[in-house]
Write an enzyme that holds these catalytic residues in place. Structure first.
Site, PDB file in Angstrom:
ATOM      1  N   ASN A   1     -11.293  -3.546   5.715  1.00  0.00           N
ATOM      2  CA  ASN A   1     -11.767  -2.319   6.375  1.00  0.00           C
ATOM      3  C   ASN A   1     -12.740  -1.523   5.501  1.00  0.00           C
ATOM      4  OD1 ASN A   1      -9.570  -1.711   4.674  1.00  0.00           O
ATOM      5  ND2 ASN A   1      -9.120   0.162   5.801  1.00  0.00           N
TER       6      ASN A   1
ATOM      7  N   GLU B   1      -1.076  -0.476  -1.937  1.00  0.00           N
ATOM      8  CA  GLU B   1      -1.445   0.513  -0.921  1.00  0.00           C
ATOM      9  C   GLU B   1      -1.285  -0.180   0.415  1.00  0.00           C
ATOM     10  OE1 GLU B   1      -2.944   2.146   1.864  1.00  0.00           O
ATOM     11  OE2 GLU B   1      -4.971   2.019   1.040  1.00  0.00           O
TER      12      GLU B   1
ATOM     13  N   CYS C   1      -6.419   2.970   6.509  1.00  0.00           N
ATOM     14  CA  CYS C   1      -5.004   3.107   6.138  1.00  0.00           C
ATOM     15  C   CYS C   1      -4.536   4.548   6.267  1.00  0.00           C
ATOM     16  CB  CYS C   1      -4.803   2.628   4.700  1.00  0.00           C
ATOM     17  SG  CYS C   1      -5.263   0.917   4.417  1.00  0.00           S
TER      18      CYS C   1
ATOM     19  N   GLU D   1      -4.484   5.246  -6.973  1.00  0.00           N
ATOM     20  CA  GLU D   1      -5.863   4.856  -7.254  1.00  0.00           C
ATOM     21  C   GLU D   1      -6.732   6.101  -7.158  1.00  0.00           C
ATOM     22  OE1 GLU D   1      -6.816   0.651  -5.746  1.00  0.00           O
ATOM     23  OE2 GLU D   1      -5.401   1.429  -4.266  1.00  0.00           O
TER      24      GLU D   1
END
Length: 496
Positions: free
Chosen positions: A168, A266, A300, A477
């Site tokens: 994505n 993640e 996400c 992150e």
């Protein structure tokens, strides 16, 4: 290299491909053919047709890449932090200079709009720039143990790292993991998603041009079951950074467990945008619109749940439906509002979710069907969709659809809003809309998520740590926290 985006777009529609696409994997500082010569096709989601092919990596290719990374690590870990800083800054400059090419490639490979791709490329450059500035600031500390003893800590690179890149956001996610790893002195083997292989390959070549030594950054393309699995189980991998689904993340953990490999995961979310009764209605409408329909909902951290107070529900939904219906779908290189879904398989998954919601008798206020590019009648598109009045236990609330589908949950007051916001297994992001700062801070502390924004769903950026709680994964992150995964602490003590 042609870098004029308009020229590249015209070239693509005239020829069906882009010039300068890499051939093979990137291993040991150069592009190299796959071990068995097998190739896979890469599809343009906006037209549902193949535009290029790439190597189908296997275990042998991964072993070559890890071996090259171990050799590169021996050089890179001893490169001075100041020199690593200079090289990463040169990489950022190259990315900005060639942003046109990378943006068109990102839009073509992923299906997103060119404007969205340009934003991703800006983030990519900024990530390398940001972590360039962190490379010479990984400092240890002095520990007072008393007379006759001197003790201090040093920060050293963890070693060879694996980066599993999602489809994505292939460009910015590559940078999100690779830039801090390089800043810390680590080497990298990256495996991009099989539907978006090219930006990682291009960026690896540019990093070599910027001065990253041979073997320090390697990219192996191919299927997850082949290249990805071989990479995460390799005993020489010291850390794995993975972005993807919960199911695949669990598989990664299990495969890596025998090697006791460090992990950053993640794993997505079902993030709430909470709108209290005193919110600015127009801000809620605009915030909710782009929280879910940016990148066709394939994010996400998308605001896939609108948790809204009953007092403003009708007004917000009326305006939101109007704006959702006005969004133009189309090929990402033609300037639409919303681009394509990344693959036929993913389009079918999103459609299946909505069909199941319809069978359950839910109120689908707008959208709900697959679509195509109006000019060509091709491509993998899905209409912006809003489903209203959902109970907390409905699958459309509990499961990550990962498409342009908004689940609306109606609440009465602040307390219920918190309970509903926390009512899934995920905990990645939450947005809060209210005119009362005290309420905003109460909700920010009460909602379980790794990142909270107030009155602007996409507030934040490269400098802000990002990551989830619960089934959204662990580790952070971006921000200074993003480099911590790639550095380990060693304590040294001397008696004198």
């Amino acid at each position: 290299m042609i870098d004029d985006a308009a020229v590249l777009v015209r070239t693509y529609f005239e020829t069906g491909t882009l010039p300068g696409l890499p051939q093979g994997h990137f291993i040991g500082g150069h592009y190299a053919a796959g071990s068995d010569g097998e190739m896979l096709e890469s599809f343009d989601p906006g037209s549902a047709r193949a535009f290029a092919s790439f190597s189908a990596g296997k275990g042998e290719d991964v072993f070559r890449a890890v071996e090259a990374a171990e050799k590169g690590l021996a050089v890179w870990r001893d490169t001075t932090p100041a020199e690593r800083c200079r090289i990463l800054n040169r990489a950022a400059i190259l990315i900005r200079e060639r942003a046109g090419y990378l943006s068109v490639l990102e839009a073509l490979d992923s299906g997103k709009t060119l404007d969205e791709a340009r934003g991703d490329v800006r983030s990519c450059a900024r990530l390398f720039e940001y972590y360039a500035g962190a490379a010479d600031k990984l400092e240890g500390r002095s520990i007072p143990l008393g007379p006759g003893l001197s003790c201090w800590t040093e920060r050293e690179p963890v070693g060879v790292t694996a980066q599993i890149i999602p489809w994505n956001y292939p460009t910015s996610t590559f940078a999100r993991g690779v830039a801090p790893a390089l800043a810390a002195g680590c080497a990298v083997v990256a495996k991009p998603a099989e539907t978006t292989p090219f930006t990682a390959l291009v960026l690896a070549g540019w990093l070599a041009e910027a001065g990253v030594p041979a073997g320090v950054v390697n990219v192996v393309t191919g299927l997850g079951a082949d290249a990805g699995a071989a990479l995460v189980r390799h005993p020489a991998i010291a850390h794995i950074t993975f972005t993807g689904s919960v199911r695949t993340g669990v598989d990664v953990m299990q495969v890596a467990a025998p090697n006791v490999t460090r992990l950053t995961l993640e794993l997505g979310g079902k993030s709430p945008l909470v709108a209290l009764a005193d919110s600015d209605v127009d801000k809620v409408v605009d915030g909710a619109l782009w929280a879910i329909f940016s990148n066709a909902g394939q994010i996400c951290s998308a605001g896939s749940r609108l948790v809204i107070d009953r007092k403003i529900h009708a007004e917000v939904l009326e305006k939101l439906i109007g704006k959702a219906r006005a969004l133009r779908l189309g090929h990402g290189l033609k300037g639409p509002d919303v681009g394509a879904l990344n693959s036929q398989a993913h389009l079918e998954r999103v459609h299946a979710h909505v069909q199941a919601a319809r069978r359950r008798g839910l109120s689908i206020l707008t959208g709900g069907k697959p679509a195509t590019d109006e000019q060509t009648g091709t491509g993998w598109f899905f209409e912006p969709t809003i489903i209203d009045g959902l109970p907390c236990d409905d699958p459309a609330v509990q499961e990550e659809i990962f498409g342009p589908v908004l689940a609306v949950q109606i609440v009465d007051g602040e307390e219920e809003a918190v309970a509903v916001a926390n009512g899934t297994e995920f905990g990645l992001v939450a947005g809060i809309y209210t005119g009362d700062i005290s309420k905003a801070l109460r909700l920010a502390r009460a909602i379980d998520a790794g990142q909270i924004t107030i009155n602007d769903y996409w507030a934040g950026g490269v400098e802000v740590p990002f990551g989830g709680n619960r089934k959204s994964g662990f580790g952070r992150e971006k921000g200074l926290e993003g480099i911590e995964a790639y550095a380990r602490t060693k304590a040294i003590t001397i008696r004198h």
